[in-house]
Write a protein that holds these residues in place. Structure first.
Motif, PDB file in Angstrom:
ATOM      1  N   ASN A  33       0.896   4.047  -3.194  1.00 41.10           N
ATOM      2  CA  ASN A  33       0.468   5.262  -3.055  1.00 41.10           C
ATOM      3  C   ASN A  33       1.411   6.250  -3.412  1.00 41.10           C
ATOM      4  O   ASN A  33       1.406   7.141  -4.016  1.00 41.10           O
ATOM      5  CB  ASN A  33       0.303   5.614  -1.352  1.00 41.10           C
ATOM      6  N   ARG A  34       2.894   5.995  -3.138  1.00 40.39           N
ATOM      7  CA  ARG A  34       3.907   6.857  -3.459  1.00 40.39           C
ATOM      8  C   ARG A  34       4.002   6.719  -4.926  1.00 40.39           C
ATOM      9  O   ARG A  34       4.062   7.960  -5.701  1.00 40.39           O
ATOM     10  CB  ARG A  34       5.330   6.029  -3.007  1.00 40.39           C
TER      11      ARG A  34
ATOM     12  N   HIS B   4      -8.588  -1.328   0.528  1.00 40.72           N
ATOM     13  CA  HIS B   4      -8.015  -1.275   1.935  1.00 40.72           C
ATOM     14  C   HIS B   4      -7.859   0.406   2.109  1.00 40.72           C
ATOM     15  O   HIS B   4      -7.859   0.966   1.308  1.00 40.72           O
ATOM     16  CB  HIS B   4      -6.469  -1.646   1.835  1.00 40.72           C
ATOM     17  N   PRO B   5      -8.390   0.679   3.507  1.00 40.17           N
ATOM     18  CA  PRO B   5      -8.525   2.034   3.654  1.00 40.17           C
ATOM     19  C   PRO B   5      -7.164   2.901   3.705  1.00 40.17           C
ATOM     20  O   PRO B   5      -7.157   4.196   3.520  1.00 40.17           O
ATOM     21  CB  PRO B   5      -8.953   2.269   5.319  1.00 40.17           C
ATOM     22  N   GLY B   6      -6.035   2.220   3.526  1.00 36.34           N
ATOM     23  CA  GLY B   6      -4.683   3.101   3.365  1.00 36.34           C
ATOM     24  C   GLY B   6      -4.695   3.243   2.067  1.00 36.34           C
ATOM     25  O   GLY B   6      -3.614   4.271   1.636  1.00 36.34           O
ATOM     26  N   LEU B   7      -5.385   2.776   1.059  1.00 36.53           N
ATOM     27  CA  LEU B   7      -4.944   3.061  -0.552  1.00 36.53           C
ATOM     28  C   LEU B   7      -5.408   4.444  -0.560  1.00 36.53           C
ATOM     29  O   LEU B   7      -6.551   4.969  -0.091  1.00 36.53           O
ATOM     30  CB  LEU B   7      -5.868   2.232  -1.179  1.00 36.53           C
ATOM     31  N   ASP B   8      -4.569   5.505  -1.268  1.00 37.47           N
ATOM     32  CA  ASP B   8      -4.597   6.728  -1.067  1.00 37.47           C
ATOM     33  C   ASP B   8      -4.506   7.462  -2.510  1.00 37.47           C
ATOM     34  O   ASP B   8      -3.349   7.772  -2.753  1.00 37.47           O
ATOM     35  CB  ASP B   8      -3.933   7.609  -0.076  1.00 37.47           C
ATOM     36  N   ILE B   9      -5.521   7.110  -3.490  1.00 41.82           N
ATOM     37  CA  ILE B   9      -5.196   7.541  -4.985  1.00 41.82           C
ATOM     38  C   ILE B   9      -6.387   8.247  -5.339  1.00 41.82           C
ATOM     39  O   ILE B   9      -7.266   7.841  -6.069  1.00 41.82           O
ATOM     40  CB  ILE B   9      -4.982   6.411  -5.704  1.00 41.82           C
ATOM     41  N   PRO B  10      -6.512   9.675  -4.933  1.00 40.43           N
ATOM     42  CA  PRO B  10      -7.784  10.194  -5.292  1.00 40.43           C
ATOM     43  C   PRO B  10      -7.781  10.395  -6.581  1.00 40.43           C
ATOM     44  O   PRO B  10      -9.105  10.717  -6.910  1.00 40.43           O
ATOM     45  CB  PRO B  10      -7.826  11.424  -4.483  1.00 40.43           C
ATOM     46  N   GLN B  11      -6.899  10.438  -7.548  1.00 41.43           N
ATOM     47  CA  GLN B  11      -7.138  10.582  -8.917  1.00 41.43           C
ATOM     48  C   GLN B  11      -7.725   9.449  -9.746  1.00 41.43           C
ATOM     49  O   GLN B  11      -7.826   9.385 -11.030  1.00 41.43           O
ATOM     50  CB  GLN B  11      -5.883  11.357  -9.432  1.00 41.43           C
TER      51      GLN B  11
ATOM     52  N   ARG C 139       1.455   8.882  -7.223  1.00 39.11           N
ATOM     53  CA  ARG C 139       1.648  10.500  -7.019  1.00 39.11           C
ATOM     54  C   ARG C 139       2.471  10.767  -8.407  1.00 39.11           C
ATOM     55  O   ARG C 139       2.045  11.846  -9.099  1.00 39.11           O
ATOM     56  CB  ARG C 139       2.532  10.863  -6.008  1.00 39.11           C
TER      57      ARG C 139
ATOM     58  N   ILE D 197       0.763  -1.059   0.135  1.00 39.94           N
ATOM     59  CA  ILE D 197       0.182   0.091  -0.056  1.00 39.94           C
ATOM     60  C   ILE D 197       0.703   1.342   0.018  1.00 39.94           C
ATOM     61  O   ILE D 197       0.634   2.150  -1.038  1.00 39.94           O
ATOM     62  CB  ILE D 197      -0.872   0.101   1.167  1.00 39.94           C
TER      63      ILE D 197
END
Ligand code: VGL
Ligand code: ZN
Length: 202
Positions: free
Chosen positions: A37-38, A97-104, A41, A33
């Motif tokens: 996420n990194r 998974h709540p840690g996934l952070d890919i808003p786009q 970006r 994850i």
């Protein structure tokens, strides 16, 4: 990371059931994850896949009395591995998974929702014919190079990458952003298949 024109990040099945504590946990699955996420970006275009099964799905061992999870059964479309119940519609396990952070992320491809066919690939179900629609979407968006990451390396990532390469996409799999289930050597078989098929493993 510079944005490359025509490049899409394909994030495969980063769902609770494939992470530790989930119903079909991939060992160390959650370690991908922060890496994903990194990486994300640096991508303007991101597609997510979501394994998405009805209760009683034909890929579940529980649907076939007398058959154990991780055994194999003959289906009309070929041999199918049977799995513990996982990623059932609207369950907590099916959520990303709540840690996934890919808003786009612009598109979520759900797969495996037909009761009678399993689906590993982001492009085609396991009959290798029924399309998910991704093969139409990518060229329409002028996306020609696919970077594959996620879970599981030796199932959904493998089949997605193989279909991508077969359909002429420049295909890369980033190993540190994947984790394998590894049933009887499937991780090593996947690496060999990638070498044979011109899929870059970095
Ligand atoms: C997957 C087994 C069953 C995967 C999905 O995401 O690799 N594996 N369903
Ligand atoms: Zn599944």
């Amino acid at each position: 990371m510079a944005v490359r024109e025509g490049e899409v990040l394909l994030v495969i099945d980063v769902q609770n059931d494939f992470c530790p504590g989930g119903r079909l946990a991939v060992p160390k699955g959650d370690e991908v994850i922060p890496v994903i996420n990194r990486m994300a970006r640096g991508f303007r275009h991101v597609v997510l896949t979501q394994d998405w099964h009805p209760d009683g799905h034909s890929s579940f061992a529980s649907t076939h009395p007398g058959h154990d999870a991780f055994s194999t059964i003959a289906m009309p479309y070929g041999q199918q591995t049977l799995w513990p119940d996982h990623c059932t519609w609207e369950s907590a396990g099916a959520a990303f998974h709540p840690g996934l952070d890919i808003p786009q992320a612009a598109l979520v491809i759900r797969k495996g929702f037909r009761p009678e066919i399993d689906s590993y690939s982001a492009f085609f179900e396991n009959d290798r014919k029924t399309p998910t629609g991704l093969l139409g979407y990518l060229p329409e968006r002028q996306l020609t190079r696919i970077v594959c990451v996620g879970l599981a390396f030796d199932y959904c990532v493998r089949y997605s990458a193989e279909d991508a390469a077969q359909h002429g996409f420049d295909t890369i799999v980033v190993e540190e952003a994947c984790r394998a289930i590894d049933l009887n050597g499937t991780a090593a078989q996947t690496k060999a298949a990638f070498r044979d098929k011109g899929i870059k493993l970095t």
